[in-house]
Write a protein that holds these residues in place. Structure first.
Motif, PDB file in Angstrom:
ATOM      1  N   TYR A  79       0.892  -1.165   0.000  1.00  0.00           N
ATOM      2  CA  TYR A  79       0.000   0.000   0.000  1.00  0.00           C
ATOM      3  C   TYR A  79       0.920   1.202   0.000  1.00  0.00           C
ATOM      4  O   TYR A  79       1.793   1.321   0.871  1.00  0.00           O
ATOM      5  N   ILE A 128      -5.863  -1.028   1.554  1.00  0.00           N
ATOM      6  CA  ILE A 128      -6.257  -1.462   2.900  1.00  0.00           C
ATOM      7  C   ILE A 128      -7.559  -0.786   3.338  1.00  0.00           C
ATOM      8  O   ILE A 128      -8.328  -1.372   4.097  1.00  0.00           O
ATOM      9  N   ARG A 180      -2.270  -8.583   6.114  1.00  0.00           N
ATOM     10  CA  ARG A 180      -1.557  -7.302   6.163  1.00  0.00           C
ATOM     11  C   ARG A 180      -0.593  -7.172   4.995  1.00  0.00           C
ATOM     12  O   ARG A 180      -0.094  -8.160   4.469  1.00  0.00           O
ATOM     13  N   THR A 186      -7.079  -6.330   2.033  1.00  0.00           N
ATOM     14  CA  THR A 186      -6.183  -7.272   2.718  1.00  0.00           C
ATOM     15  C   THR A 186      -6.975  -8.326   3.508  1.00  0.00           C
ATOM     16  O   THR A 186      -6.386  -9.204   4.113  1.00  0.00           O
TER      17      THR A 186
END
Lengths: 211, 211
Positions: A6, A33, A51, A38
């Motif tokens: 990201y 995100i 993550r 995610t």
């Protein structure tokens, strides 16, 4: 290699900065995100902890946790000390970063950039910023007599700590009281092959990233 | 070597368990975190972040961060994989432990054991326990097809995650929903040279520890 990332993430930036300084090419895909990308079943098959950054290796293995990715990429290079004690000290500062620094330096920045002024998560800021100041004080005292964190040589410990420290003011954490931290930031920003946090990786073709 | 530690700490227990399994002797000094003994000027000269465990090496260097101490002690031994990917995966789970597990599995235990039922810190429990359950779920799914975290061999990744997981119920986190975690705990507790979390290290002579 293929980095799922990201763009505004300091954890992702750690990996991008090291890859740039290693001169290593990679594919790069932006994962949003904020849109829950995610947490999709597809992404959770890559990283069960949901993550970024997550790095897909050439054999199809997915590696996660930014500091473990740094270790994987840097082991045996000039970015990791050649001694047993030096390696442990690099890891010492990287674990310090994840436990005592990131939640209090990075998370306030995330809250300030992603939630409006009246959002309930803003209530977390005072406690987080106080602990962020404590982490910066530990760093400043360590750097008072050193150029870099371990053995006076730039390593992945510096990369791990630099990523969110240099943008700490975005979260309301002033660097003014920490002159040694500021001098260390200036040293890192002047290194060869340095890139900016928001610099789109070369060859990034994902439409979300280009948008 | 000289370990500065607090007997009920899972982070300290990681180091004691590894030292026992390595068959390594060491001095041990109890530091009472509840009495502020990690925040004295004298202790802060050992570890500027004011935490146990802190390991004094024979050359007088102080090493801190439990997982960095594990790495220092285990590098090159059977407790760390021989491959680059294996080592990075061990670190992946150790960073997962410090960021996504310890604050939500260990801290509730600390709150329950150190603060009375009407203490304001008890208000943190619901959010922490929810994230603790998420961490245990990630572990349980990973262990569904594996004996240990990396390469099906016991490593310091298992030690790091075991320390607070096996006592998670002390903080109100039931292990009932996680059968693979429970089987892994039983495997570790049956290993040679296993010790209990509250076992006083051999030769510990500090009066506070003996009390």
């Amino acid at each position: 290699m293929h980095l799922f990332d990201y763009l505004d993430s300091g954890n992702g930036f750690k990996v991008r900065l090291l890859l740039a300084q290693l001169g290593q090419d990679y594919r790069w895909t932006h994962v949003d995100i904020d849109k829950g990308e995610t947490r999709t079943p597809e992404f959770l098959r890559k990283n069960p902890n949901g993550r970024i950054p997550t790095l897909e290796l050439d054999d199809g293995t997915y590696l996660f946790e930014s500091n473990a990715i740094l270790w994987y990429l840097a082991e045996g290079s000039r970015f990791v000390p050649a001694t047993q004690l030096g390696r442990a000290q690099v890891l010492q500062w990287m674990f310090f970063e994840q436990y005592s620094h990131e939640p209090y330096v990075a998370t306030p920045r995330y809250i300030c950039r992603h939630f409006p002024a009246d959002h309930p998560r803003r209530a977390e800021l005072p406690v987080r910023l106080e602990k962020g100041q404590a982490a910066l004080k530990v760093m400043d005292e360590h750097l008072a007599t050193r150029q870099f964190f371990v053995n006076d040589r730039y390593s992945i410990a510096d990369i791990a700590l630099y990523a969110y420290t240099h943008v700490a003011p975005d979260g309301g954490l002033s660097l003014e009281p920490y002159p040694h931290v500021r001098a260390w930031i200036a040293r890192i920003a002047a290194l060869p092959a340095y890139i900016e946090l928001l610099a789109l990786p070369k060859g990034a073709t994902n439409p979300a990233a280009a948008a």
